[in-house]
Design a protein around this motif. Structure first.
Motif, PDB file in Angstrom:
ATOM      1  N   SER A  99       0.849  -1.203   0.000  1.00  9.81           N
ATOM      2  CA  SER A  99       0.000   0.000   0.000  1.00  9.81           C
ATOM      3  C   SER A  99       0.882   1.250   0.000  1.00  9.81           C
ATOM      4  O   SER A  99       2.076   1.178   0.342  1.00  9.81           O
ATOM      5  CB  SER A  99      -0.913   0.024   1.237  1.00  9.81           C
ATOM      6  N   GLY A 100       0.272   2.361  -0.338  1.00  7.70           N
ATOM      7  CA  GLY A 100       0.981   3.633  -0.242  1.00  7.70           C
ATOM      8  C   GLY A 100       1.342   3.928   1.208  1.00  7.70           C
ATOM      9  O   GLY A 100       2.415   4.464   1.504  1.00  7.70           O
ATOM     10  N   THR A 101       0.456   3.555   2.092  1.00 10.95           N
ATOM     11  CA  THR A 101       0.710   3.746   3.529  1.00 10.95           C
ATOM     12  C   THR A 101       1.985   3.019   3.936  1.00 10.95           C
ATOM     13  O   THR A 101       2.840   3.568   4.653  1.00 10.95           O
ATOM     14  CB  THR A 101      -0.495   3.197   4.335  1.00 10.95           C
ATOM     15  N   GLU A 102       2.122   1.776   3.444  1.00  8.80           N
ATOM     16  CA  GLU A 102       3.310   0.991   3.783  1.00  8.80           C
ATOM     17  C   GLU A 102       4.568   1.639   3.193  1.00  8.80           C
ATOM     18  O   GLU A 102       5.602   1.745   3.873  1.00  8.80           O
ATOM     19  CB  GLU A 102       3.139  -0.436   3.241  1.00  8.80           C
ATOM     20  N   ASN A 104      -1.529  17.149  -3.225  1.00  7.77           N
ATOM     21  CA  ASN A 104      -2.325  16.928  -2.016  1.00  7.77           C
ATOM     22  C   ASN A 104      -3.650  16.242  -2.349  1.00  7.77           C
ATOM     23  O   ASN A 104      -4.324  16.616  -3.310  1.00  7.77           O
ATOM     24  CB  ASN A 104      -2.566  18.259  -1.290  1.00  7.77           C
ATOM     25  N   ASN A 105      -4.039  15.276  -1.515  1.00 10.31           N
ATOM     26  CA  ASN A 105      -5.253  14.502  -1.771  1.00 10.31           C
ATOM     27  C   ASN A 105      -6.530  15.295  -1.575  1.00 10.31           C
ATOM     28  O   ASN A 105      -7.568  14.961  -2.125  1.00 10.31           O
ATOM     29  CB  ASN A 105      -5.269  13.244  -0.890  1.00 10.31           C
ATOM     30  N   GLU A 106      -6.497  16.370  -0.785  1.00  8.91           N
ATOM     31  CA  GLU A 106      -7.727  17.144  -0.531  1.00  8.91           C
ATOM     32  C   GLU A 106      -7.854  18.321  -1.501  1.00  8.91           C
ATOM     33  O   GLU A 106      -8.856  18.468  -2.177  1.00  8.91           O
ATOM     34  CB  GLU A 106      -7.731  17.642   0.912  1.00  8.91           C
ATOM     35  N   THR A 132       9.125  12.144  -1.456  1.00  7.24           N
ATOM     36  CA  THR A 132       7.855  12.743  -1.848  1.00  7.24           C
ATOM     37  C   THR A 132       6.786  11.667  -1.998  1.00  7.24           C
ATOM     38  O   THR A 132       7.062  10.571  -2.491  1.00  7.24           O
ATOM     39  CB  THR A 132       7.986  13.578  -3.144  1.00  7.24           C
ATOM     40  N   ASP A 133       5.590  11.986  -1.538  1.00 10.32           N
ATOM     41  CA  ASP A 133       4.426  11.113  -1.677  1.00 10.32           C
ATOM     42  C   ASP A 133       3.725  11.538  -2.970  1.00 10.32           C
ATOM     43  O   ASP A 133       3.126  12.613  -3.037  1.00 10.32           O
ATOM     44  CB  ASP A 133       3.528  11.314  -0.448  1.00 10.32           C
ATOM     45  N   ALA A 134       3.844  10.682  -3.991  1.00  8.17           N
ATOM     46  CA  ALA A 134       3.275  11.020  -5.312  1.00  8.17           C
ATOM     47  C   ALA A 134       2.013  10.203  -5.598  1.00  8.17           C
ATOM     48  O   ALA A 134       1.613  10.054  -6.754  1.00  8.17           O
ATOM     49  CB  ALA A 134       4.325  10.801  -6.394  1.00  8.17           C
ATOM     50  N   VAL A 135       1.389   9.689  -4.530  1.00  4.37           N
ATOM     51  CA  VAL A 135       0.211   8.828  -4.690  1.00  4.37           C
ATOM     52  C   VAL A 135      -0.885   9.517  -5.505  1.00  4.37           C
ATOM     53  O   VAL A 135      -1.522   8.906  -6.351  1.00  4.37           O
ATOM     54  CB  VAL A 135      -0.321   8.389  -3.302  1.00  4.37           C
ATOM     55  N   GLN A 136      -1.103  10.812  -5.263  1.00  2.00           N
ATOM     56  CA  GLN A 136      -2.189  11.512  -5.968  1.00  2.00           C
ATOM     57  C   GLN A 136      -1.732  12.126  -7.290  1.00  2.00           C
ATOM     58  O   GLN A 136      -2.536  12.730  -7.990  1.00  2.00           O
ATOM     59  CB  GLN A 136      -2.797  12.600  -5.070  1.00  2.00           C
ATOM     60  N   ALA A 137      -0.457  11.983  -7.607  1.00  4.78           N
ATOM     61  CA  ALA A 137       0.045  12.571  -8.847  1.00  4.78           C
ATOM     62  C   ALA A 137       0.054  11.556  -9.986  1.00  4.78           C
ATOM     63  O   ALA A 137      -0.228  11.894 -11.143  1.00  4.78           O
ATOM     64  CB  ALA A 137       1.454  13.118  -8.628  1.00  4.78           C
ATOM     65  N   ILE A 180       4.156   5.627  -4.671  1.00  3.44           N
ATOM     66  CA  ILE A 180       3.008   5.576  -5.577  1.00  3.44           C
ATOM     67  C   ILE A 180       2.118   4.393  -5.168  1.00  3.44           C
ATOM     68  O   ILE A 180       2.582   3.483  -4.482  1.00  3.44           O
ATOM     69  CB  ILE A 180       3.438   5.441  -7.062  1.00  3.44           C
ATOM     70  N   SER A 181       0.861   4.428  -5.587  1.00  6.96           N
ATOM     71  CA  SER A 181      -0.074   3.384  -5.154  1.00  6.96           C
ATOM     72  C   SER A 181      -1.022   2.996  -6.293  1.00  6.96           C
ATOM     73  O   SER A 181      -1.481   3.862  -7.045  1.00  6.96           O
ATOM     74  CB  SER A 181      -0.865   3.898  -3.947  1.00  6.96           C
ATOM     75  N   SER A 182      -1.316   1.708  -6.384  1.00 11.13           N
ATOM     76  CA  SER A 182      -2.063   1.163  -7.528  1.00 11.13           C
ATOM     77  C   SER A 182      -3.550   1.511  -7.545  1.00 11.13           C
ATOM     78  O   SER A 182      -4.124   1.795  -8.598  1.00 11.13           O
ATOM     79  CB  SER A 182      -1.874  -0.363  -7.499  1.00 11.13           C
ATOM     80  N   HIS A 183      -4.203   1.516  -6.369  1.00 14.04           N
ATOM     81  CA  HIS A 183      -5.672   1.598  -6.400  1.00 14.04           C
ATOM     82  C   HIS A 183      -6.188   2.999  -6.712  1.00 14.04           C
ATOM     83  O   HIS A 183      -7.392   3.194  -6.880  1.00 14.04           O
ATOM     84  CB  HIS A 183      -6.287   1.060  -5.106  1.00 14.04           C
ATOM     85  N   LYS A 184      -5.282   3.979  -6.827  1.00 11.96           N
ATOM     86  CA  LYS A 184      -5.717   5.328  -7.230  1.00 11.96           C
ATOM     87  C   LYS A 184      -5.767   5.469  -8.749  1.00 11.96           C
ATOM     88  O   LYS A 184      -6.192   6.498  -9.259  1.00 11.96           O
ATOM     89  CB  LYS A 184      -4.763   6.389  -6.671  1.00 11.96           C
ATOM     90  N   ILE A 185      -5.248   4.462  -9.471  1.00  9.69           N
ATOM     91  CA  ILE A 185      -5.190   4.563 -10.944  1.00  9.69           C
ATOM     92  C   ILE A 185      -5.886   3.360 -11.599  1.00  9.69           C
ATOM     93  O   ILE A 185      -5.407   2.832 -12.590  1.00  9.69           O
ATOM     94  CB  ILE A 185      -3.734   4.705 -11.453  1.00  9.69           C
ATOM     95  N   ALA A 198     -10.784  12.001   2.944  1.00  6.06           N
ATOM     96  CA  ALA A 198     -11.500  10.731   2.839  1.00  6.06           C
ATOM     97  C   ALA A 198     -10.730   9.590   3.484  1.00  6.06           C
ATOM     98  O   ALA A 198     -11.311   8.594   3.873  1.00  6.06           O
ATOM     99  CB  ALA A 198     -11.747  10.393   1.386  1.00  6.06           C
ATOM    100  N   CYS A 199      -9.399   9.764   3.582  1.00  7.20           N
ATOM    101  CA  CYS A 199      -8.589   8.660   4.111  1.00  7.20           C
ATOM    102  C   CYS A 199      -8.749   8.519   5.616  1.00  7.20           C
ATOM    103  O   CYS A 199      -8.345   7.537   6.202  1.00  7.20           O
ATOM    104  CB  CYS A 199      -7.126   8.871   3.774  1.00  7.20           C
ATOM    105  N   SER A 200      -9.295   9.521   6.279  1.00 12.21           N
ATOM    106  CA  SER A 200      -9.522   9.376   7.717  1.00 12.21           C
ATOM    107  C   SER A 200     -10.951   9.821   8.011  1.00 12.21           C
ATOM    108  O   SER A 200     -11.198  10.683   8.831  1.00 12.21           O
ATOM    109  CB  SER A 200      -8.517  10.212   8.510  1.00 12.21           C
TER     110      SER A 200
HETATM  111  N1  PLP Z   1      -0.813   9.351   0.352  1.00 10.68           N
HETATM  112  C1  PLP Z   1      -1.830  10.034  -0.165  1.00 10.68           C
HETATM  113  C2  PLP Z   1      -1.617  11.425  -0.645  1.00 10.68           C
HETATM  114  C3  PLP Z   1      -3.096   9.448  -0.259  1.00 10.68           C
HETATM  115  O1  PLP Z   1      -4.115  10.134  -0.776  1.00 10.68           O
HETATM  116  C4  PLP Z   1      -3.262   8.134   0.225  1.00 10.68           C
HETATM  117  C5  PLP Z   1      -4.596   7.469   0.225  1.00 10.68           C
HETATM  118  O2  PLP Z   1      -5.601   8.033   0.139  1.00 10.68           O
HETATM  119  C6  PLP Z   1      -2.162   7.460   0.740  1.00 10.68           C
HETATM  120  C7  PLP Z   1      -0.957   8.104   0.789  1.00 10.68           C
HETATM  121  C8  PLP Z   1      -2.274   6.054   1.235  1.00 10.68           C
HETATM  122  O3  PLP Z   1      -2.242   5.162   0.156  1.00 10.68           O
HETATM  123  P1  PLP Z   1      -2.880   3.701   0.315  1.00 10.68           P
HETATM  124  O4  PLP Z   1      -4.365   3.876   0.311  1.00 10.68           O
HETATM  125  O5  PLP Z   1      -2.381   2.944  -0.884  1.00 10.68           O
HETATM  126  O6  PLP Z   1      -2.382   3.142   1.588  1.00 10.68           O
END
Ligand code: PLP
Length: 386
Positions: free
Chosen positions: A75-78, A153-155, A178-183, A201-206, A325-327
């Motif tokens: 996960s991106g969290t991991e 930023n996710n928000e 850098t956290d590029a999950v939303q990019a 980066i994270s798979s379930h956002k794409i 949304a993540c929290s």
């Molecule tokens: N970083 C950002 C900016 C996110 O938006 C999220 C999830 O919403 C995460 C990290 C966490 O990623 P994951 O859901 O794959 O754990």
């Protein structure tokens, strides 16, 4: 599909996205037939290894990195926890800096390292949500272990000038993540050009599956393994690989690259239509004066709780998010908006719309009509002049 209300319109793509049918097709053989353990020497194992290495090349290509730089996680969290804890593990504790708008999966691991003597400190942002470079410079006057600033930023969707920030950080001798999950999939992404030591980066956002993500790592970074064991992922993240999810992540990356331009122009047009419509209503749109990922709009209606509006819209068939949304179990106002200096009351009204490639002009116009009705209904209920 089960568990989803098919008649509802989904406008929450920054939270997660539906699995693409081509991704599913690529994953199915790895779940249906006998798959080998990728570390096994026989033909089943070798075939699985080849599939993982193919996916690694697809992921690397999508984010401007070399395949050897991609470390798969679940996960991106991991991956964010891995970056923060792994990079600092071998260092004498000084301070860990993170932007005040980071996802909790960056800030919380940083704060948790307080038990080992690391100080952690949030870097301010301005009223539009951009990093305060002068504050970062002042903080970097003291020795620092690691700086983490998210690319998008996710928000709010705000995009940070990461190459410049990375330059500033590297000059100080600290490591840069850098956290590029939303990019990923929303703007062009190049690990090399960003000039950072590590990127998430994270798979379930794409439109890929849950259960796959990556930390992209500069080889020169001294990082401690996240999981010890059989030595998978260069000994940094042991554990038998989730082959189907990794294969799906690879295909999702390839599709994200192929669709990037159309996704960006389509969702940008929908957002323009939406924000144009918002002007007729008495709302505040956040961060609309700076560069944002194209699909995201974050706004608030003074006097109406974001949570209340989200639930009202859900009943009318529109799935949107309030605050982060993540929290979403938290009722605290968005920490991102508070960091931007937005007052608590307005921040409590925040609602996020995040469009996807399948949303339509008609859906946006229906949504605007519903939003207008719900706002005036809720204003009447709460006694606010409409
Ligand atoms: N970083 C950002 C900016 C996110 O938006 C999220 C999830 O919403 C995460 C990290 C966490 O990623 P994951 O859901 O794959 O754990």
């Amino acid at each position: 599909m089960t568990g989803n209300n098919m008649s509802s319109v989904y406008l929450d793509h920054n939270a997660t996205t539906a699995l693409d049918s081509q991704v599913l097709e690529a994953m199915l053989p790895w779940m249906k037939a006998q798959a080998g353990n990728p570390t096994s020497r026989h033909v089943f194992g070798r075939t699985a290894r080849t599939a993982i290495e193919h996916a690694r090349a697809q992921v690397a290509e999508a984010c401007g990195a070399y395949p050897s730089q991609v470390i798969f996680t679940a996960s991106g969290t991991e991956a964010n926890n891995f970056a923060v804890k792994g990079i600092t593990a071998n260092q004498a504790a000084t301070q860990i800096l993170y932007s005040a708008i980071e996802h909790p999966c960056v800030s919380r691991p940083a704060i948790s390292l307080g038990q080992y003597g690391f100080k952690s400190q949030a870097i301010s942002v301005n009223g539009q949500g951009e990093l305060d470079a002068a504050h970062l410079a002042a903080l970097l006057e003291k020795p620092s272990n690691l700086v983490s600033v998210m690319l998008a930023n996710n928000e709010t969707g705000v995009i940070q000038g990461i190459p410049g920030i990375a330059e500033q950080v590297k000059r100080s001798g600290a490591s840069m993540h850098t956290d590029a999950v939303q990019a990923l999939g929303k703007i062009p992404l190049s690990f090399t050009d960003l000039n950072v030591h590590a990127m998430t980066i994270s798979s379930h956002k794409i439109h890929g599956p849950q259960g796959a993500a990556a930390l992209v790592l500069d080889k020169r970074v001294d990082i401690q393994p996240l999981l010890h064991g059989g030595g998978q992922e260069k000994g940094l993240r042991s554990g038998t690989e989730n082959i189907a999810a990794i294969v799906g992540f690879g295909v999702a990356c390839e599709l994200a690259v192929a669709n990037l331009n159309s996704f960006a122009s389509h969702t940008r047009a929908l957002r323009e239509q939406f924000e144009q419509g918002l002007k007729a209503l008495d709302v505040t749109i956040f961060s609309n004066e700076v560069a944002r990922i194209p699909n995201t709009s974050f706004f608030a209606v003074n006097g109406i709780e974001g949570e209340t509006l989200v639930m009202a819209l859900d009943r009318k068939g529109f799935a949107v998010a309030s605050g982060s949304a993540c929290s979403s179990d938290s009722t605290e106002p968005s920490h991102v908006l508070l960091a931007m200096g937005v007052n608590q009351d307005l921040a409590r009204g925040a609602v996020r719309i995040s469009f996807g490639g399948h949303n339509t002009v008609q859906q946006v116009s229906n949504f605007l009509d519903t939003l207008k009705n719900e706002i005036s209904r809720l204003k009447q209920l709460t006694g606010i002049a409409a």
